[in-house]
Write a protein that holds these residues in place. Structure first.
Motif, short mmCIF file in Angstrom:
data_model
loop_
_atom_site.label_atom_id
_atom_site.label_comp_id
_atom_site.label_asym_id
_atom_site.label_seq_id
_atom_site.Cartn_x
_atom_site.Cartn_y
_atom_site.Cartn_z
N SER A 128 -4.95 15.53 6.82
CA SER A 128 -5.52 15.07 5.56
C SER A 128 -4.66 13.89 5.11
O SER A 128 -3.44 13.96 5.15
N CYS A 129 -5.32 12.81 4.70
CA CYS A 129 -4.56 11.61 4.35
C CYS A 129 -5.23 10.89 3.18
O CYS A 129 -6.45 10.75 3.14
N VAL A 130 -4.41 10.44 2.25
CA VAL A 130 -4.88 9.67 1.10
C VAL A 130 -4.18 8.31 1.15
O VAL A 130 -2.95 8.24 1.13
N LEU A 131 -4.98 7.24 1.25
CA LEU A 131 -4.45 5.90 1.43
C LEU A 131 -4.91 5.03 0.26
O LEU A 131 -6.10 5.01 -0.07
N SER A 132 -3.99 4.29 -0.35
CA SER A 132 -4.35 3.56 -1.56
C SER A 132 -3.68 2.20 -1.63
O SER A 132 -2.65 1.95 -1.00
N PHE A 133 -4.30 1.32 -2.44
CA PHE A 133 -3.70 0.01 -2.72
C PHE A 133 -4.28 -0.54 -4.01
O PHE A 133 -5.38 -0.20 -4.43
N TRP A 134 -3.51 -1.44 -4.66
CA TRP A 134 -3.91 -2.08 -5.91
C TRP A 134 -4.54 -3.44 -5.62
O TRP A 134 -4.32 -4.04 -4.57
N TYR B 120 -8.71 5.74 -0.27
CA TYR B 120 -9.49 6.34 0.80
C TYR B 120 -8.98 7.77 1.04
O TYR B 120 -7.77 7.98 1.19
N TYR B 121 -9.90 8.72 1.08
CA TYR B 121 -9.57 10.13 1.34
C TYR B 121 -10.14 10.50 2.71
O TYR B 121 -11.35 10.43 2.92
N VAL B 122 -9.26 10.89 3.63
CA VAL B 122 -9.66 11.13 5.02
C VAL B 122 -9.21 12.50 5.49
O VAL B 122 -8.09 12.94 5.19
N SER B 123 -10.08 13.17 6.26
CA SER B 123 -9.73 14.43 6.92
C SER B 123 -10.27 14.37 8.34
O SER B 123 -11.48 14.26 8.53
N GLU B 124 -9.37 14.42 9.33
CA GLU B 124 -9.82 14.26 10.72
C GLU B 124 -8.83 14.91 11.69
O GLU B 124 -7.64 15.06 11.37
N LYS B 125 -9.32 15.28 12.86
CA LYS B 125 -8.46 15.83 13.91
C LYS B 125 -7.74 14.71 14.63
O LYS B 125 -8.37 13.82 15.21
N ILE B 126 -6.42 14.77 14.62
CA ILE B 126 -5.59 13.75 15.25
C ILE B 126 -4.50 14.44 16.06
O ILE B 126 -3.77 15.28 15.55
N ARG B 127 -4.40 14.10 17.33
CA ARG B 127 -3.34 14.63 18.19
C ARG B 127 -3.20 16.16 18.10
O ARG B 127 -2.14 16.69 17.79
N ASP B 128 -4.30 16.86 18.34
CA ASP B 128 -4.33 18.33 18.44
C ASP B 128 -4.17 19.06 17.10
O ASP B 128 -4.13 20.29 17.08
N ASN B 129 -4.03 18.33 16.01
CA ASN B 129 -3.98 18.95 14.69
C ASN B 129 -4.91 18.20 13.75
O ASN B 129 -5.35 17.08 14.05
N GLY C 112 0.79 -1.22 0.00
CA GLY C 112 0.00 0.00 0.00
C GLY C 112 0.83 1.28 0.00
O GLY C 112 2.06 1.25 0.08
N GLN C 113 0.13 2.38 -0.11
CA GLN C 113 0.78 3.69 -0.15
C GLN C 113 -0.10 4.72 0.56
O GLN C 113 -1.34 4.60 0.55
N MET C 114 0.52 5.72 1.17
CA MET C 114 -0.26 6.80 1.77
C MET C 114 0.53 8.10 1.76
O MET C 114 1.75 8.10 1.85
#
Length: 297
Positions: free
Chosen positions: A268-274, A256-265, A181-183
């Motif tokens: 934005s994260c994009v996670l992918s796999f084939w 997967y496209y994610v936006s969330e509050k993590i550890r006080d900040n 995978g990749q992110m």
């Protein structure tokens, strides 16, 4: 009067220090072959210093190497405390997306040419650019902001993740593990900035990669221990010849496209796999399992 002035100066210094400390908590950087790559608040930028002296002859050579022709408008940012020349390029893409690229050619304290590049979508921020150039040329970026080129252990938005040595940096804050995978991610000050970064990356992926969207839905996930929702998009690359498919050998790409509050900040994260990656019973490959799971607790 002098005492009052001193109190004001101390107050201003404390505010500036706190602001910089907050910025440094979100900033990540990597040195690689003479260029330093940075990411913060969804903005990628780079810096490098070349041995040439800052003069017209050497600047013209540097412009050519950076694909800046004589027809492009070269400006000067008079609010930057260093002598400089600046070039802004805008490219209109599909879906109303606009790519903005900004180059600075700056005379540093050693009379050498320091080159800075900033990449955005829609519009750039001269205030941000000045601040980062000043901090970099003053050597004020803390060592804690820098990641190692080795990928046995990475800093994922403030948490250390051990990956071993088989993964590769594709860019700053962009890790790829063959068949695992990749992110890519960025740490933001505001939810608005994080959401916008995800929206832009989704548009850019649809434009650039050439695949066909066959599924787009919102799903519940657990991201770094937080229940949230992600945009799941499935791309079909059957019959498409591209660098992506030639490298992976896969036909379907799940992102997967994610936006969330993590550890006080905000992150934005994009996670992918084939489809030919090593997908576990969870429905995810090992790299993605490090930070997310499908469904709630």
């Amino acid at each position: 009067m002098k005492k009052l002035l001193l109190i004001i100066l101390i107050f201003v210094f404390q505010i500036s220090f706190a602001q910089n400390e907050d910025l440094f908590n979100r900033l990540n950087a990597i040195h690689n072959n003479g260029t330093t790559f940075y990411n913060v608040d969804g903005i990628d930028f780079t810096s490098q210093t070349i041995s040439s002296e800052f003069n017209d002859k050497n600047l013209k050579k540097t412009y050519r190497k950076n694909k800046i022709n004589k027809n492009i408008l070269i400006e000067t940012d008079k609010q930057l405390s260093y002598e400089n020349y600046k070039v802004v390029k805008r490219e209109e893409l599909d879906n109303g997306l606009v790519s903005v690229s900004v180059n600075y050619f700056v005379k540093n304290k050693d009379n050498r040419i320091s080159i800075f590049w900033f990449g955005y979508y829609y519009k750039n921020s001269p205030e941000f650019e000045r601040k980062m150039i000043e901090l970099i040329l003053s050597d004020e970026i803390p060592k804690s902001c820098f990641s190692n080129l080795k990928t046995d252990k990475i800093n994922f938005a403030g948490r250390k993740i051990e990956l071993g040595g088989s993964c590769n940096w594709m860019n700053i804050n962009n890790i790829q593990c063959p068949y695992y995978g990749q992110m890519n991610w960025s740490v933001h000050k505001t939810k608005q900035s994080s959401d916008l970064s995800i929206e832009n990356q989704l548009k850019a992926t649809k434009i650039k990669n050439g695949g066909k969207v066959i599924l787009e839905e919102e799903v519940e996930i657990l991201f770094e221990g937080i229940e949230t929702k992600a945009k799941k998009v499935l791309y079909d690359f059957t019959g498409v010849k591209s660098l992506l498919t030639s490298m992976s050998g896969g036909k379907n790409l799940t992102i997967y496209y994610v936006s969330e509050k993590i550890r006080d900040n905000y992150v934005s994260c994009v996670l992918s796999f084939w489809n030919n990656d090593n997908i576990n019973p969870s429905g995810l490959p090992p790299l993605l399992e490090e930070v997310m799971s499908i469904g709630g607790k």
